[in-house]
Design an enzyme around this catalytic site. Structure first.
Site, PDB file in Angstrom:
ATOM      1  N   CYS A 120       0.742  -1.154   0.021  1.00 44.21           N
ATOM      2  CA  CYS A 120      -0.072  -0.030   0.011  1.00 44.21           C
ATOM      3  C   CYS A 120       0.989   1.186   0.079  1.00 44.21           C
ATOM      4  CB  CYS A 120      -0.900   0.029   1.099  1.00 44.21           C
ATOM      5  SG  CYS A 120      -2.274   0.961   1.030  1.00 44.21           S
ATOM      6  N   CYS A 174      -4.354  -0.846  -2.515  1.00 48.91           N
ATOM      7  CA  CYS A 174      -4.930   0.464  -2.682  1.00 48.91           C
ATOM      8  C   CYS A 174      -4.527   0.706  -4.182  1.00 48.91           C
ATOM      9  CB  CYS A 174      -4.081   1.266  -1.536  1.00 48.91           C
ATOM     10  SG  CYS A 174      -2.727   2.170  -1.894  1.00 48.91           S
ATOM     11  N   CYS A 185       6.257  -0.424  -9.713  1.00 47.39           N
ATOM     12  CA  CYS A 185       6.822  -1.167  -8.407  1.00 47.39           C
ATOM     13  C   CYS A 185       8.451  -1.461  -8.948  1.00 47.39           C
ATOM     14  CB  CYS A 185       6.254  -2.665  -8.470  1.00 47.39           C
ATOM     15  SG  CYS A 185       4.572  -2.173  -7.695  1.00 47.39           S
TER      16      CYS A 185
END
Length: 165
Positions: free
Chosen positions: A12, A88, A96
Protein backbone atom coordinates in the site's frame (compact mmCIF):
# COMPACT_ATOMS: atom_id res chain seq x y z
CA UNK A 1 10.33 -32.72 4.01
CA UNK A 2 8.09 -29.73 4.75
CA UNK A 3 7.45 -27.11 2.07
CA UNK A 4 8.93 -23.66 2.67
CA UNK A 5 6.24 -21.06 3.36
CA UNK A 6 4.61 -19.32 0.42
CA UNK A 7 5.87 -15.73 0.71
CA UNK A 8 3.47 -12.86 0.13
CA UNK A 9 4.29 -9.16 0.02
CA UNK A 10 1.31 -6.86 0.57
CA UNK A 11 1.73 -3.29 -0.66
CA UNK A 12 0.00 0.00 0.00
CA UNK A 13 1.26 3.53 -0.30
CA UNK A 14 1.73 4.35 3.41
CA UNK A 15 1.99 0.84 4.90
CA UNK A 16 0.06 2.04 7.92
CA UNK A 17 -3.38 0.41 7.76
CA UNK A 18 -4.67 -1.90 4.96
CA UNK A 19 -1.38 -3.64 4.19
CA UNK A 20 -0.64 -4.11 7.89
CA UNK A 21 -4.10 -5.60 8.49
CA UNK A 22 -3.59 -7.94 5.53
CA UNK A 23 -0.15 -9.00 6.77
CA UNK A 24 -1.58 -9.80 10.21
CA UNK A 25 -4.53 -11.74 8.83
CA UNK A 26 -2.49 -13.84 6.41
CA UNK A 27 0.20 -14.67 8.96
CA UNK A 28 -2.49 -15.85 11.41
CA UNK A 29 -4.70 -17.73 8.92
CA UNK A 30 -1.82 -19.22 6.99
CA UNK A 31 0.52 -19.94 9.89
CA UNK A 32 3.22 -22.33 8.73
CA UNK A 33 2.08 -22.36 5.10
CA UNK A 34 2.28 -18.64 4.35
CA UNK A 35 4.66 -15.90 5.39
CA UNK A 36 3.31 -12.40 4.84
CA UNK A 37 5.15 -9.11 4.78
CA UNK A 38 3.85 -5.60 4.18
CA UNK A 39 5.46 -2.45 2.85
CA UNK A 40 4.68 0.87 1.23
CA UNK A 41 5.92 2.97 -1.64
CA UNK A 42 5.88 6.05 0.59
CA UNK A 43 5.76 4.64 4.13
CA UNK A 44 3.99 6.74 6.73
CA UNK A 45 6.67 5.98 9.29
CA UNK A 46 4.22 4.53 11.82
CA UNK A 47 1.31 2.14 11.85
CA UNK A 48 -2.10 3.77 12.21
CA UNK A 49 -3.13 3.59 15.90
CA UNK A 50 -6.64 2.42 14.97
CA UNK A 51 -5.16 -0.50 13.02
CA UNK A 52 -3.11 -1.46 16.06
CA UNK A 53 -6.10 -1.05 18.38
CA UNK A 54 -8.26 -3.26 16.17
CA UNK A 55 -5.59 -5.94 15.85
CA UNK A 56 -4.99 -5.94 19.61
CA UNK A 57 -8.75 -6.34 20.19
CA UNK A 58 -8.63 -9.46 17.99
CA UNK A 59 -5.78 -10.98 19.98
CA UNK A 60 -2.83 -10.08 17.75
CA UNK A 61 0.53 -9.21 19.26
CA UNK A 62 1.11 -5.80 17.66
CA UNK A 63 4.66 -5.25 18.93
CA UNK A 64 6.37 -6.18 15.65
CA UNK A 65 4.32 -4.11 13.21
CA UNK A 66 6.03 -1.15 11.61
CA UNK A 67 5.62 1.02 8.52
CA UNK A 68 8.42 0.20 6.08
CA UNK A 69 9.50 0.86 2.53
CA UNK A 70 9.09 -1.64 -0.26
CA UNK A 71 12.80 -1.06 -0.93
CA UNK A 72 13.49 -3.53 1.91
CA UNK A 73 12.02 -6.26 -0.28
CA UNK A 74 13.59 -5.26 -3.59
CA UNK A 75 17.30 -5.23 -2.82
CA UNK A 76 19.98 -7.85 -2.63
CA UNK A 77 19.39 -10.27 0.20
CA UNK A 78 15.65 -9.60 0.34
CA UNK A 79 13.41 -12.65 0.71
CA UNK A 80 12.12 -13.95 -2.62
CA UNK A 81 8.36 -13.47 -2.94
CA UNK A 82 5.85 -15.85 -4.49
CA UNK A 83 3.00 -13.33 -4.60
CA UNK A 84 2.75 -9.53 -4.46
CA UNK A 85 -0.65 -7.99 -3.68
CA UNK A 86 -1.46 -4.29 -3.85
CA UNK A 87 -4.34 -3.31 -1.56
CA UNK A 88 -4.77 0.32 -2.60
CA UNK A 89 -5.23 1.88 -6.00
CA UNK A 90 -2.37 4.34 -5.53
CA UNK A 91 0.17 1.55 -5.00
CA UNK A 92 -1.36 -0.47 -7.84
CA UNK A 93 -0.80 2.44 -10.20
CA UNK A 94 2.81 3.03 -9.25
CA UNK A 95 5.82 1.51 -10.91
CA UNK A 96 6.94 -1.19 -8.53
CA UNK A 97 10.52 -2.31 -8.08
CA UNK A 98 11.66 -5.48 -9.78
CA UNK A 99 10.97 -8.31 -7.35
CA UNK A 100 13.37 -11.24 -7.34
CA UNK A 101 11.88 -14.54 -8.41
CA UNK A 102 9.08 -13.32 -10.72
CA UNK A 103 6.20 -13.44 -8.22
CA UNK A 104 2.54 -13.44 -9.26
CA UNK A 105 1.25 -9.85 -8.96
CA UNK A 106 -2.39 -8.91 -8.34
CA UNK A 107 -4.49 -6.02 -7.06
CA UNK A 108 -7.24 -6.40 -4.48
CA UNK A 109 -8.24 -2.92 -3.42
CA UNK A 110 -9.93 -1.74 -0.25
CA UNK A 111 -11.12 1.67 0.88
CA UNK A 112 -8.73 3.50 3.13
CA UNK A 113 -9.91 3.20 6.73
CA UNK A 114 -7.37 5.87 7.74
CA UNK A 115 -9.60 8.37 5.91
CA UNK A 116 -12.53 7.60 8.22
CA UNK A 117 -13.87 10.40 10.38
CA UNK A 118 -16.15 10.51 13.38
CA UNK A 119 -15.93 9.20 16.91
CA UNK A 120 -13.35 6.61 17.94
CA UNK A 121 -16.10 3.97 17.76
CA UNK A 122 -17.14 5.04 14.25
CA UNK A 123 -13.55 5.02 13.00
CA UNK A 124 -12.89 1.61 14.58
CA UNK A 125 -16.07 0.33 12.90
CA UNK A 126 -14.67 1.33 9.50
CA UNK A 127 -11.35 -0.38 10.30
CA UNK A 128 -13.29 -3.48 11.35
CA UNK A 129 -15.29 -3.51 8.09
CA UNK A 130 -12.12 -3.23 6.01
CA UNK A 131 -10.50 -5.96 8.14
CA UNK A 132 -13.46 -8.25 7.38
CA UNK A 133 -13.22 -7.54 3.63
CA UNK A 134 -9.51 -8.30 3.60
CA UNK A 135 -10.11 -11.42 5.69
CA UNK A 136 -12.56 -12.77 3.11
CA UNK A 137 -9.92 -12.44 0.41
CA UNK A 138 -7.23 -14.03 2.58
CA UNK A 139 -9.51 -16.99 3.26
CA UNK A 140 -9.55 -17.69 -0.48
CA UNK A 141 -5.76 -17.47 -0.63
CA UNK A 142 -5.25 -19.76 2.38
CA UNK A 143 -7.75 -22.28 0.98
CA UNK A 144 -5.67 -22.52 -2.21
CA UNK A 145 -3.11 -25.29 -2.47
CA UNK A 146 -0.28 -23.14 -3.78
CA UNK A 147 1.88 -26.23 -4.33
CA UNK A 148 -0.59 -27.74 -6.82
CA UNK A 149 -1.55 -24.74 -8.91
CA UNK A 150 0.22 -22.87 -11.69
CA UNK A 151 1.02 -19.17 -11.31
CA UNK A 152 -1.57 -18.40 -14.02
CA UNK A 153 -4.27 -20.41 -12.19
CA UNK A 154 -3.36 -18.75 -8.90
CA UNK A 155 -3.63 -15.30 -10.46
CA UNK A 156 -7.01 -16.11 -12.04
CA UNK A 157 -8.40 -17.53 -8.79
CA UNK A 158 -7.25 -14.55 -6.74
CA UNK A 159 -8.40 -11.99 -9.31
CA UNK A 160 -11.86 -13.57 -9.20
CA UNK A 161 -11.91 -13.10 -5.41
CA UNK A 162 -10.34 -9.63 -5.43
CA UNK A 163 -12.06 -6.40 -4.47
CA UNK A 164 -11.94 -3.90 -7.29
CA UNK A 165 -11.90 -0.51 -5.60
Amino acid sequence: MPQPPFRVLILCTGNSARSVLAEAILNRRGAGRFQAFSAGSKPAGKVNPYALKLLASKGYDTAGFRSKSWDEFAGAGAPEMDLVITVCSNAAGETCPIWSGAPVQIHSGYRDPAAATGTDEEILAVFSEVYDEIDQFMQVLVATDTTAISPQELKARLMAAANND
